[in-house]
Design a protein around this motif. Structure first.
Motif, mmCIF file in Angstrom:
data_model
loop_
_atom_site.group_PDB
_atom_site.id
_atom_site.type_symbol
_atom_site.label_atom_id
_atom_site.label_comp_id
_atom_site.label_asym_id
_atom_site.label_seq_id
_atom_site.Cartn_x
_atom_site.Cartn_y
_atom_site.Cartn_z
ATOM 1 N N GLY A 39 0.793 -1.225 0.000
ATOM 2 C CA GLY A 39 0.000 0.000 0.000
ATOM 3 C C GLY A 39 0.825 1.276 0.000
ATOM 4 N N THR A 40 2.139 1.150 -0.094
ATOM 5 C CA THR A 40 2.992 2.334 -0.168
ATOM 6 C C THR A 40 2.771 3.000 -1.520
ATOM 7 O OG1 THR A 40 4.639 1.279 1.234
ATOM 8 C CG2 THR A 40 5.375 3.181 -0.066
ATOM 9 N N GLU A 41 2.554 4.297 -1.496
ATOM 10 C CA GLU A 41 2.281 5.034 -2.718
ATOM 11 C C GLU A 41 3.412 6.015 -2.994
ATOM 12 O OE1 GLU A 41 -1.220 7.964 -4.237
ATOM 13 O OE2 GLU A 41 -1.844 6.112 -3.235
ATOM 14 N N LEU A 42 3.901 5.986 -4.222
ATOM 15 C CA LEU A 42 4.917 6.916 -4.689
ATOM 16 C C LEU A 42 4.349 7.702 -5.859
ATOM 17 C CD1 LEU A 42 8.077 4.597 -4.703
ATOM 18 C CD2 LEU A 42 7.367 6.190 -2.918
ATOM 19 N N HIS A 43 4.854 8.910 -6.048
ATOM 20 C CA HIS A 43 4.379 9.761 -7.139
ATOM 21 C C HIS A 43 5.551 10.110 -8.047
ATOM 22 C CE1 HIS A 43 0.427 10.238 -5.372
ATOM 23 N NE2 HIS A 43 1.060 10.220 -4.223
ATOM 24 N N LEU A 44 5.360 9.856 -9.330
ATOM 25 C CA LEU A 44 6.361 10.180 -10.336
ATOM 26 C C LEU A 44 5.913 11.447 -11.048
ATOM 27 C CD1 LEU A 44 8.943 9.351 -11.864
ATOM 28 C CD2 LEU A 44 7.469 8.060 -13.427
ATOM 29 N N LYS A 45 6.774 12.468 -11.003
ATOM 30 C CA LYS A 45 6.433 13.757 -11.613
ATOM 31 C C LYS A 45 7.553 14.200 -12.536
ATOM 32 C CE LYS A 45 3.758 15.257 -7.631
ATOM 33 N NZ LYS A 45 3.564 16.280 -6.608
ATOM 34 N N GLU A 46 7.157 14.674 -13.717
ATOM 35 C CA GLU A 46 8.119 15.235 -14.654
ATOM 36 C C GLU A 46 8.298 16.708 -14.294
ATOM 37 O OE1 GLU A 46 8.784 15.784 -19.465
ATOM 38 O OE2 GLU A 46 7.013 14.741 -18.731
ATOM 39 N N GLU A 47 9.534 17.067 -14.012
ATOM 40 C CA GLU A 47 9.841 18.435 -13.601
ATOM 41 C C GLU A 47 11.137 18.894 -14.265
ATOM 42 O OE1 GLU A 47 8.035 18.454 -9.112
ATOM 43 O OE2 GLU A 47 9.944 17.407 -9.410
ATOM 44 N N ASN A 48 11.036 19.933 -15.075
ATOM 45 C CA ASN A 48 12.222 20.507 -15.737
ATOM 46 C C ASN A 48 13.035 19.471 -16.504
ATOM 47 O OD1 ASN A 48 11.632 23.083 -14.639
ATOM 48 N ND2 ASN A 48 12.619 22.480 -12.735
ATOM 49 N N GLY A 49 12.350 18.557 -17.174
ATOM 50 C CA GLY A 49 13.022 17.557 -17.989
ATOM 51 C C GLY A 49 13.517 16.340 -17.232
ATOM 52 N N TYR A 50 13.295 16.305 -15.918
ATOM 53 C CA TYR A 50 13.676 15.150 -15.104
ATOM 54 C C TYR A 50 12.418 14.474 -14.586
ATOM 55 C CZ TYR A 50 18.402 16.929 -15.269
ATOM 56 O OH TYR A 50 19.619 17.371 -15.714
#
Length: 155
Positions: A108-119
């Motif tokens: 149930g661990t939740e991680l968030h992947l976000k595109e920021e400034n090309g990374y």
């Protein structure tokens, strides 16, 4: 394995899909409102229960080179989920919005992947956990660590 009729009943829950008969007793389902060139969501659904669903480049699936996965042995829940994800994918701008996804593991661990400034940055809550040069690299890492894209994973 779900029968042809059971699969058709699940597909019928998606009124935005149009049934089209093709050769050898097979059926395709099209999404005419697709924002992508691709309009076929279900391809070659056969009376023996075999068929394919278009998932494009969705990271949680290992699609063939045309973007389809085989649904022969899918449960009702799996089929309904992949159909919803396919329609959602085809409804998105093909030019692409920045990546903003929620991933979850069995605990149930939740991680968030976000595109920021090309990374591509991976967050646990507000804390930065990892940074990647590409979404593909981040997706590979997440899968190796036992995470899957959360249903409705775009944030």
């Amino acid at each position: 394995m779900l029968s042809f009729q059971e699969k058709e009943a699940i597909i019928a829950k998606f009124p935005e899909l149009t049934r089209k008969e093709v050769s050898m007793g097979r059926v395709n389902y099209h999404y005419e409102e697709s924002l992508h060139e691709k309009k076929i969501v279900v391809r070659h659904l056969h009376e023996n229960g075999n068929g394919f669903v278009y998932v494009g480049k969705l990271p949680q699936y290992e699609a063939d080179k045309k973007g389809f996965i085989n649904i022969r042995d899918f449960s009702a829940e799996e089929l309904e989920e992949v159909l919803a994800e396919s329609v959602r994918y085809l409804s998105s701008d093909p030019a692409g919005e920045p990546v903003n996804e929620a991933w979850i593991n069995r605990e149930g661990t939740e991680l968030h992947l976000k595109e920021e400034n090309g990374y591509f940055n991976l967050y646990y809550g507000e804390n930065l956990e990892e940074g990647f040069d590409s979404a593909k690299e981040a997706h590979l890492y997440l899968k190796e660590e036992g995470f899957r894209l959360k249903s409705g994973g775009a944030m």
